[in-house]
Design a protein around this motif. Structure first.
Motif, PDB file in Angstrom:
ATOM      1  N   LEU A   8      11.681 -32.710 -22.402  1.00 10.76           N
ATOM      2  CA  LEU A   8      12.390 -32.995 -21.169  1.00 10.76           C
ATOM      3  C   LEU A   8      12.830 -34.448 -21.068  1.00 10.76           C
ATOM      4  O   LEU A   8      12.183 -35.353 -21.595  1.00 10.76           O
ATOM      5  N   GLU A 205      21.713 -36.902 -17.248  1.00  7.42           N
ATOM      6  CA  GLU A 205      21.208 -36.131 -18.381  1.00  7.42           C
ATOM      7  C   GLU A 205      19.812 -35.560 -18.144  1.00  7.42           C
ATOM      8  O   GLU A 205      19.257 -34.885 -19.009  1.00  7.42           O
ATOM      9  N   ASP A 207      16.451 -33.491 -16.986  1.00 10.37           N
ATOM     10  CA  ASP A 207      15.992 -32.117 -16.771  1.00 10.37           C
ATOM     11  C   ASP A 207      15.084 -32.026 -15.550  1.00 10.37           C
ATOM     12  O   ASP A 207      14.929 -30.960 -14.958  1.00 10.37           O
ATOM     13  N   ALA A 238      19.364 -30.813 -12.968  1.00 11.10           N
ATOM     14  CA  ALA A 238      17.920 -30.932 -13.174  1.00 11.10           C
ATOM     15  C   ALA A 238      17.152 -30.219 -12.065  1.00 11.10           C
ATOM     16  O   ALA A 238      17.707 -29.905 -10.998  1.00 11.10           O
ATOM     17  N   CYS A 342       8.602 -27.108 -14.640  1.00  7.81           N
ATOM     18  CA  CYS A 342       9.748 -27.120 -15.545  1.00  7.81           C
ATOM     19  C   CYS A 342       9.802 -25.888 -16.437  1.00  7.81           C
ATOM     20  O   CYS A 342      10.836 -25.606 -17.048  1.00  7.81           O
TER      21      CYS A 342
END
Length: 348
Positions: A8, A205, A207, A238, A342
């Motif tokens: 991540l 960018e 996550d 994200a 996640c």
């Protein structure tokens, strides 16, 4: 680490002790091995889940050692950044002691009186880098082998003012936090201070993006007043997580519920939807600590879960408090919960 789990890119946003506490938990998961070469000892007794960890830190402090250096040397206040550098360093225990060391105020070293070593370290690096505070922060992270990148929310000097609930206006972070009145609205000057491009790229960018824990206005909202940052979070794909505080805080959040914390953030970001999840402590707190905080008018934050769900935010509840001399988040449990989050499928 499950075969399907990817590494991540994580961005943690905040300031004060809240952000540095969170970073201590997240850094265990950071893979420091070279690309394609996985060292079994690269992570600290957990799977290497994080490929890149970035901390976005507020720079509005104008009190104490940070405030003096800010005024005397015309640099950004280093205090919150200092705490994050120490938290992410390989030898955190030693670095924390060294960076937090304050020179005595007994008159023996008048020029250094009250300054922390970490603040002076960052001030020296700023001078070496031609006054560029952001470059100094990156250099310090490299020198101390920090397990992540640290970015000031803006590399420009900014100040705060607050409109209080009684209509009065208070200028400067130190005066705002010392005020007896509750904050109604926080403002940053100049209002168009630019964000760091590297910070925006990290958000784009990412996550996983976290906001909090930390003082609602002077640690969290301050970052989100920098134009471009809330817009980047709102546009991000994200998983975006608000990490709720454990207790209310004088003049910043007395009487506010968990959902009202997020509503205050939303009202300062033009109504943008910044959160998908809210990580909240639902474990009980010992009577002794409750009594200690009650003497200052503080109490556990009410987790009004139905109202949070009505805001389009999914609550994630659990035991996230650590009881010591004061109450802090249990950074290992918080980090573990974020890593588990996640792995969730979007419908979970």
């Amino acid at each position: 680490m499950p075969a399907s789990a990817k590494q991540l890119r994580v961005v943690a946003i905040g300031g004060g002790t809240g952000l540095s506490t969170l970073l201590r938990g997240l850094k265990r998961y950071v893979d420091t091995a070279d690309a394609g070469e996985h060292d079994n000892n690269a992570c600290l007794n957990v799977p290497c889940r994080i490929r890149k960890l970035s901390a976005l830190v507020t720079v509005t402090d104008d009190g104490g050692s940070s405030g003096r250096l800010r005024e005397d040397l015309q640099i950004l206040p280093p205090g919150d950044v200092r705490n994050c550098v120490a938290a992410l360093s390989e030898d955190e225990q030693l670095l924390t002691k060294l960076f937090q060391y304050r020179f005595p105020s007994d008159g023996t070293m008048h020029a250094l009186s009250g300054h922390s070593f970490g603040n002076l370290f960052l001030a020296a690096l700023t001078a070496i880098h031609g006054g560029d505070f952001a470059k100094a922060v990156q250099a310090s992270s490299h020198i101390l082998a920090a397990r992540g990148n640290i970015y000031p929310a803006t590399n420009s000097p900014v100040t705060l003012s607050a409109i209080m609930e009684d209509g009065s206006v208070v200028h400067g972070e130190t005066n705002i936090t010392a005020s007896r009145h509750r904050i109604a609205e926080l403002r940053m000057h100049p209002s168009d201070a630019p964000p760091m491009q590297e910070a925006l790229e990290a958000i784009q960018e990412a996550d996983l993006i976290t906001v909090g824990p930390g003082s609602l206005f002077t640690s969290l909202v301050t970052n989100l007043l920098v134009k471009g940052i809330p817009e980047a979070i709102a546009a991000s794909k994200a998983k975006r997580v608000f990490i709720g505080n454990l207790m209310t805080q004088a003049n910043e959040s007395i009487g506010l519920t968990a959902s009202e914390h997020m509503e205050r953030i939303r009202s300062h970001t033009n109504g943008l939807q910044l959160f998908d999840f809210a990580l909240l402590n639902t474990a009980s707190i010992s009577p002794a600590l409750l009594q200690h905080y009650a003497s200052g008018g503080q109490q556990p934050i009410e987790n009004d879960l139905d109202r949070i769900r009505a805001m389009g935010v999914t609550p994630v509840t659990g035991s996230f408090a650590y009881e010591g001399v004061v109450l802090r988040h249990d950074y290992d449990r918080v980090a573990d919960a974020l890593m588990d989050l996640c792995e969730r499928e979007p419908s979970q």
